[in-house]
Design an enzyme around this catalytic site. Structure first.
Site, mmCIF file in Angstrom:
data_model
loop_
_atom_site.group_PDB
_atom_site.id
_atom_site.type_symbol
_atom_site.label_atom_id
_atom_site.label_comp_id
_atom_site.label_asym_id
_atom_site.label_seq_id
_atom_site.Cartn_x
_atom_site.Cartn_y
_atom_site.Cartn_z
ATOM 1 N N TYR A 292 0.759 -1.071 -0.445
ATOM 2 C CA TYR A 292 0.284 0.129 -0.090
ATOM 3 C C TYR A 292 1.294 1.529 -0.068
ATOM 4 C CZ TYR A 292 -3.788 3.383 1.864
ATOM 5 O OH TYR A 292 -4.064 4.602 1.495
ATOM 6 N N GLU B 228 -4.264 7.579 -4.701
ATOM 7 C CA GLU B 228 -3.880 5.885 -3.155
ATOM 8 C C GLU B 228 -3.786 4.965 -3.931
ATOM 9 O OE1 GLU B 228 -7.417 4.582 -1.569
ATOM 10 O OE2 GLU B 228 -6.226 4.723 0.352
#
Ligand code: ADP
Ligand code: MG
Length: 398
Positions: free
Chosen positions: A118, A206
């Site tokens: 991530y 993101e």
């Protein structure tokens, strides 16, 4: 403003971020062409909606079927899956139960995933700085990681004067378990991402998951970008990516009249000038046991036309059962507002109780205009009085 995954990847590629190959498709035929262009052997057909959790989501017409991200091994499978998804409503954790209709697909080459990580850049309000967030726990929702294993989230706050420094990137790279050549690759990846973030006036980038492939490359497999609305005037390319199908029609209408409108779930419509006063008004409505139906700031320079538009937008929400107008006349005069309220109430055939609190410049004139209008307007003396009255009148009218 939000954009789709394929658009975010296109923008990032322009800044030198390596992205998987892919093409957008609006029809099954285009999906097939896109797949042929990629050449296989594995294709991934991905629903493009402004919400995450697509892979784990379900289509409303087939809740037991597959999700919104589908791995296909042949062109025929691409066609079948495109036919199944296009025009259907996908429900994910982020869409709410009403879901979102899928009108575009992204057909992408299948990646050989070895690790899912991530990585995000966002603006941290506490420090007013861009912050890098990273985690080895990619592929799942970061909120879950934060709740269950907060120690697995790495954070680096970036000084705007220096930007991302190689040592920031190396620290994150080590934290993510990169080794050897990958560290240099990641340093480059992150600095390109940061450059894109800054130059495009993003508020969020993101990448979930950021993957490591079988041959050791680092790729963004998903990409979400949000942009600062106040900077859109200088982001032509971003504005062109706006997909109005993804936005609330009332919010689009509001932005055309320079009104700041956000729809909420309650039944008391609010029309206020100034964002701070609008928030205070919503708070006090709740204090008196009511639920605001919207946030609406008509702005400092509200004129008649804008107030009329604001009324129409408030009343287009079928949940609205009462309206509170709370205007503090400073730059805008109360008599002008009062005239606009009267005109709007006549034009839109008001069918719910209307409470008006006016204060400030020319307030007496404003009150007189309202009194003489013949409209059933409940006058309020101050903010608390207004909130109490609108909550009461709405209850009685229901
Ligand atoms: P969402 O977060 O909305 O569910 P993602 O783009 O993250 O959508 O896709 C969900 C999952 O699907 C990813 O975590 C990954 O496992 C898989 N996936 C997505 N794109 C590809 C691809 N091009 N190749 C292989 N797997 C993919
Ligand atoms: Mg994702």
């Amino acid at each position: 403003m939000n954009i789709h995954e394929y658009q975010a990847k296109r923008l990032l590629a322009k800044y030198g971020v390596p992205v998987p190959r892919g093409n957008v498709a609006y029809t099954p035929h285009e999906a097939v062409d896109a797949a042929k262009d990629l050449g296989g052997p594995v294709y991934v057909v991905k629903s493009q909606i402004h919400a995450g959790g697509r892979g784990a989501g379900r289509f409303q017409n087939n809740p037991d079927g597959k999700g919104g991200v589908r791995i296909c091994k042949s062109i025929d499978e691409v066609r079948d899956n495109a036919e199944e998804m296009l025009g259907q409503v996908l429900v994910t954790k982020q869409t709410g139960e009403q879901g979102k209709e899928v009108n575009r697909l992204y057909v992408e080459e299948g990646a050989d995933i070895k690790r899912e990580l991530y990585l995000a850049l966002l603006i941290d309000r506490a420090t007013s700085r861009v912050t890098i967030m990273a985690s080895t726990e990619g592929g799942m929702e970061i909120e879950e990681v934060a709740a269950r294993t907060p120690e697995k989230i790495l954070r680096e706050i970036i000084d705007p004067a220096t930007g991302v420094m190689p040592y920031h990137a190396r620290k994150i790279a080590f934290g993510l378990g990169f080794e050897g050549k990958q560290i240099g690759t990641f340093v480059k990846f992150l600095s390109s991402l940061y450059k894109a973030f800054l130059e495009l006036d993003a508020s969020l980038v993101e990448i979930n998951p950021l993957i490591v492939t079988g041959d050791g490359s680092i790729l963004p497999l998903d990409a979400k970008m949000n942009f600062d609305d106040n900077a859109l005037f200088r982001q032509k390319e971003v504005v062109e990516m706006r997909d109005l199908d993804e936005e609330d029609p009332a919010e689009i209408e509001a932005s055309q009249h320079e009104l700041n409108y956000i729809k909420l779930d309650g039944n008391i419509g609010c029309m206020v000038n100034g964002a701070g006063l609008a928030m205070a008004t919503m708070d006090i409505i709740k204090l008196y046991g009511g639920e605001p139906a919207n946030f609406l700031d008509v702005g400092g320079g509200a004129n008649k036309e804008r107030v009329v538009a604001a009324f129409k937008i408030i009343l287009s929400d079928k949940n609205v059962e009462g309206i509170l107008v709370n205007i503090f006349g400073g730059i805008v005069r109360c008599d002008v507002i009062a005239e606009a309220i009267v005109a709007a109430a006549q034009e839109v055939e008001l069918h719910v109780p209307l409470v008006v609190r006016l204060e400030g410049t020319n307030v007496e004139m404003g009150k007189k205009i309202l009194e003489e209008s013949g409209l059933t307007i409940i006058a309020a003396d101050n903010l608390a009085d207004g909130a109490e009255k609108v909550v009461k009148a709405t209850r009685e009218a229901a």
